[in-house]
Design a protein around this motif. Structure first.
Motif, PDB file in Angstrom:
ATOM      1  N   LYS A   1       0.829  -1.205   0.000  1.00 32.59           N
ATOM      2  CA  LYS A   1       0.000   0.000   0.000  1.00 32.59           C
ATOM      3  C   LYS A   1       0.866   1.259   0.000  1.00 32.59           C
TER       4      LYS A   1
ATOM      5  N   LEU B   1       1.014   4.169  -2.767  1.00 28.03           N
ATOM      6  CA  LEU B   1       0.738   5.555  -2.394  1.00 28.03           C
ATOM      7  C   LEU B   1       1.905   6.473  -2.754  1.00 28.03           C
TER       8      LEU B   1
ATOM      9  N   ASP C   1       1.436   7.141  -6.334  1.00 26.91           N
ATOM     10  CA  ASP C   1       0.340   8.102  -6.482  1.00 26.91           C
ATOM     11  C   ASP C   1       0.781   9.508  -6.056  1.00 26.91           C
TER      12      ASP C   1
ATOM     13  N   ALA D   1      -2.924  12.875  -1.009  1.00 27.96           N
ATOM     14  CA  ALA D   1      -2.009  11.759  -1.274  1.00 27.96           C
ATOM     15  C   ALA D   1      -0.849  11.768  -0.278  1.00 27.96           C
TER      16      ALA D   1
ATOM     17  N   ALA E   1      -2.174  10.539   3.108  1.00 26.40           N
ATOM     18  CA  ALA E   1      -2.398   9.092   3.072  1.00 26.40           C
ATOM     19  C   ALA E   1      -1.076   8.326   3.107  1.00 26.40           C
ATOM     20  N   SER E   2      -0.077   8.838   2.372  1.00 28.38           N
ATOM     21  CA  SER E   2       1.227   8.174   2.342  1.00 28.38           C
ATOM     22  C   SER E   2       1.908   8.239   3.711  1.00 28.38           C
TER      23      SER E   2
ATOM     24  N   THR F   1       0.153   5.903   6.146  1.00 26.26           N
ATOM     25  CA  THR F   1       0.482   4.498   5.888  1.00 26.26           C
ATOM     26  C   THR F   1       1.901   4.179   6.345  1.00 26.26           C
TER      27      THR F   1
END
Length: 278
Positions: free
Chosen positions: A49, A53, A56, A236, A239-240, A243
């Protein structure tokens, strides 16, 4: 015999207790192995994931940079168009002023020609009178006749030259009118182009927390595109980072679980060896 039975019973109790301890250790090892497997699966999933990411995020950053470049470019275009519009309006106003001045000059020259023609007629009549009188009156000097004749010639020349000047003024006026029409067309085109690019959209209303602004002009659309790309990049990035944080925490839990598993496996092996030795 009683002592033998007691010894056997005692030995049997010890064996059962060790077996129970081994079973408990074995279960703990199994539980630890299961936890390690679960954490390894989570780490692998979070790693996949996180890698996705990151890809992305790189794409979002590229898009944001392109949108920013377009935004800066349209700002530069707007500045150039504003300069062109202002210069066109200034040139048009100066052309209109020049035409007004040329009209004024043409009127003044027309009035001057009228006066020159009137003066020339008077001088010509005076000259004819002097010449006729000279024919009957010798007392009139030749110098007076020459002066009157010269004055008449100069007056006629002045009228001719003034007519040429008036013709030049008319030509300049015609050229100025053509220039005024061309400048007016250029000014209108510059204004329309400027308004087409900026439109009626208010840039201040395009906020970073609005996902899509109702922009319709080129500048408004490019500003909106930048806001959207910036929001997508921030999302993004968040989220990165989230994670990566989860992945690091899980790796730490996995490391602890692996250490615990190794300790339990070593303890089980030692207890099992001791049980077999006894």
């Amino acid at each position: 015999m009683s002592n033998l039975l007691t010894l056997q019973s005692s030995k049997y109790g010890v064996t059962e207790r060790k077996k129970q301890e081994l079973d408990e250790l074995s279960q703990k090892v199994l539980n630890a192995e299961s936890l390690v497997e679960q954490l390894e699966a989570i780490v692998n999933s979070l790693t996949d994931k996180s890698n996705k990411l990151k890809t992305d995020l790189a794409t979002a950053e590229t898009n944001k940079n392109k949108a920013l470049s377009n935004k800066d470019l349209v700002d530069e275009v707007v500045e150039n168009l504003l300069t062109l519009k202002n210069n066109s309006e200034l040139t048009f106003n100066e052309t209109v002023l020049a035409e007004s001045k040329i009209k004024k000059v043409s009127k003044e020259i027309s009035h001057l020609i009228d006066k020159l023609i009137f003066s020339a007629e008077i001088i010509n009549k005076l000259g004819n009178l002097v010449i006729r009188t000279k024919a009957t009156n010798p007392l009139i000097s030749d110098e007076l006749v020459t002066m009157v004749t010269t004055a008449s010639s100069d007056a006629n020349n002045a009228v001719a030259l003034t007519l040429v000047a008036l013709q030049s003024v008319f030509a300049a006026q015609a050229t100025t009118k053509e220039s005024e029409a061309a400048v007016a067309l250029e000014m209108l085109q510059a204004i329309k182009l400027y308004e087409f690019v900026i439109g009626d959209d208010t840039v201040d209303n395009i906020q970073s927390d609005v996902p899509l602004s109702p922009a319709t002009s080129i500048r408004g659309l490019l500003y909106t595109a930048y806001v959207i790309s910036e929001n997508m990049y921030n999302q993004a990035l968040a989220a990165s980072n989230d994670t990566i944080k989860q992945l690091n925490n899980t790796k730490r839990e996995l490391s602890k679980a692996q250490i615990n598993l190794s300790s339990l496996q070593a303890g089980y092996a030692a207890a099992n060896a001791a049980a077999l030795a006894s």
